[in-house]
Design a protein around this motif. Structure first.
Motif, PDB file in Angstrom:
ATOM      1  N   SER A  79       7.390 -24.279   8.497  1.00  0.00           N
ATOM      2  CA  SER A  79       6.155 -23.914   8.728  1.00  0.00           C
ATOM      3  C   SER A  79       5.930 -22.407   8.348  1.00  0.00           C
ATOM      4  O   SER A  79       4.736 -22.263   7.789  1.00  0.00           O
ATOM      5  N   ALA A  92       5.229 -29.646   5.860  1.00  0.00           N
ATOM      6  CA  ALA A  92       5.889 -28.437   5.795  1.00  0.00           C
ATOM      7  C   ALA A  92       7.133 -28.192   4.915  1.00  0.00           C
ATOM      8  O   ALA A  92       7.520 -27.264   4.030  1.00  0.00           O
ATOM      9  N   SER A 103       0.767 -22.955   9.840  1.00  0.00           N
ATOM     10  CA  SER A 103       0.276 -23.604   8.626  1.00  0.00           C
ATOM     11  C   SER A 103      -0.811 -22.766   8.152  1.00  0.00           C
ATOM     12  O   SER A 103      -1.182 -22.868   6.810  1.00  0.00           O
TER      13      SER A 103
END
Length: 376
Positions: free
Chosen positions: A171, A258, A124
Motif C-alpha cells: 500500500s 497494491a 492508497s
C-alpha cells in the motif's frame, strides 16, 4: 535546476482532520459540519468492524452499513450500492477502509451526486483525488469528476495499526507510485514537485520502520501523512504509463491492486527515466540514491514485497495481450509507448529482475509522448 515558469495548479475544497482516534471522535463532527443527517457507511469485509464503530459513533445519523466493497469496483457492485443508498434515503456516505471502499463510495457519488466523507485505513491516497474507476466486462474505466472528491477526509493513524506488514508495504509503494508519476506528468508544477519529494521521502523512511515494528504509531502517522501528499499529487496531475499498466493488469487480468503497483513501478520508471530528468533529480534527492528505479525495486524486495507479475499469478501468455491493450489507448506519458515497448516493460515486470536503465531517446519522441495527454 531551472525553474518551471509555466504551469497551472487547481486546488479543490477538502477539509482534513488528522489525529489518532479521529475515526470515531471526529467523523460525527465532520458530518455535522457538512450538514449531513443520514449517512450510509461503506466498507469492505476486512474493515467492517471499524466501519461499525464509526456507524455507532454517528448514532441516529447512520442510515446503515454496506460492507460489499471489492477491488477495482465491479460495475454490478456500484449498481447494488446505489440502490442501497437510495433505498436508505441517505444524504451522504462515509467510506471506511482502503481504495476499494473509497472507490465504491466514489461510484455512488458519481451516480447520485451525494457528498463523501473518507476515513482511510490504508495508504492508497484515493481519498485525495477526483479520480473514479469502474470495471465492466474485464475492462477498467477511469475518469475525473469533482463530484467524487471527498468533501472531508479523516486520517486516523490508529486504523492502520492492524494493517498486516505485507499490505502495509505494498500500500505504501502504491502511494509512492502516485508521486513518481505526478513528477513527470505534463501538467506537473513546482507545488506538485515539493509535495511529491516530501511524500516519497516520508514513505521511504516510514516503511522500513513499520516492517520492523508494525505497532510504531509515529511511523504509521508518517506513512499516512506521506499517503496524503502522494494522493494529492495524483489528484492534481494526469496519470501515465504506470497507472495504465496497473489498470489493465487489475481490470482485465484480476491482479491485486497494491501488489501490482509495487511490482510495476520500478520498470515503468526505468522506461520513462530518459524522458524525465526533472523527476529523476527529485527522486534522487528523496531516496538518497543515483538510481531510483533500482532503489525502489530493492526497497520492495528488502521489505518482503512481491517483485514479479509471475508471482502475482499473471500467465506468461498474457504478457503480449496486456501489452497490446496498454499500447492501444492514448494516455499521457513522457515518452510514447509502442506495443513492443509495453511488452518489454511487462516482460521485465513478469520476470522480476533488477530494472535495466533505458537508452536515450530523441527529443521529438519525448514531446510526442506528452502530447498524448487526455486527463484519464
Amino acid at each position: 535546476m531551472t525553474f518551471q515558469s509555466e504551469f497551472s495548479y487547481e486546488t479543490r475544497p477538502v477539509r482534513v482532520v488528522f489525529r489518532p482516534g479521529a475515526a470515531v471522535t471526529a467523523t460525527p463532527g465532520e458530518a455535522a459540519h457538512l450538514g449531513l443527517r443520514r449517512l450510509l457507511v461503506v466498507c469492505g469485509s476486512r474493515g467492517e468492524a471499524v466501519a461499525r464503530a464509526v456507524a455507532d459513533a454517528l448514532g441516529d445519523a447512520c442510515a446503515g452499513v454496506h460492507a460489499e466493497a471489492r477491488m477495482h469496483v465491479p460495475v454490478e457492485d456500484a449498481d447494488r450500492a446505489v440502490a442501497v443508498v437510495r433505498a436508505a434515503g441517505a444524504d451522504g456516505c462515509v467510506t471506511v477502509g482502503g481504495g476499494s471502499a473509497i472507490g465504491l463510495g466514489k461510484a455512488i457519488a458519481l451516480r447520485t451526486g451525494l457528498p463523501l466523507i473518507a476515513v482511510p485505513s490504508t495508504y492508497s491516497g484515493s481519498e485525495m483525488t477526483p479520480v473514479w474507476g469502474l470495471t465492466e466486462h474485464g475492462t477498467k474505466r477511469t475518469g475525473r469528476d469533482p463530484v467524487v472528491q471527498p468533501r472531508s477526509v479523516v486520517y486516523d493513524p490508529r486504523l492502520t495499526l492492524s494493517l498486516p506488514v505485507p499490505l502495509t508495504v505494498t500500500s505504501g509503494v502504491n502511494a509512492l507510485a502516485h508521486a513518481v508519476e505526478a513528477l513527470y506528468a505534463p501538467d506537473t508544477s513546482p507545488l506538485v514537485s515539493v509535495m511529491a519529494e516530501e511524500g516519497v521521502r516520508a514513505m521511504a523512511e516510514a516503511l522500513p520502520r513499520l516492517a520492523a515494528d508494525p505497532k510504531d504509531l509515529d511511523a504509521r502517522s508518517r506513512a499516512l501523512y506521506a499517503a496524503w501528499l502522494c494522493g494529492t499529487c495524483l489528484g492534481s496531475t494526469t496519470m501515465g504509463l504506470h497507472h495504465k499498466v496497473c489498470h489493465v493488469l487489475g481490470g482485465t487480468f484480476g491482479l491485486p491492486h497494491a501488489e501490482t503497483h509495487t511490482v510495476v513501478l520500478p520498470y515503468v520508471l526505468a522506461h520513462n527515466a530518459p524522458a524525465a530528468p526533472h523527476a529523476l533529480a527529485v527522486l534522487r534527492r528523496a531516496l538518497g540514491t543515483d538510481d531510483p528505479p533500482r532503489a525502489l525495486w530493492e526497497l520492495a524486495g528488502r521489505l518482503g514485497a512481491p517483485r514479479s507479475l509471475a508471482g502475482l499469478g499473471l500467465a506468461e501468455g498474457d504478457v503480449t495481450a496486456a501489452a497490446d491493450r496498454v499500447a492501444g489507448e492514448p494516455y499521457a506519458n513522457p515518452r510514447p509507448v509502442t506495443a513492443n515497448e509495453a511488452r518489454a516493460v511487462l516482460r521485465a515486470a513478469y520476470e522480476g529482475g533488477p530494472p535495466e536503465p533505458a537508452g536515450d531517446i530523441p527529443l521529438q519522441q519525448i514531446q510526442r509522448g506528452h502530447g498524448l495527454a487526455d486527463r484519464k
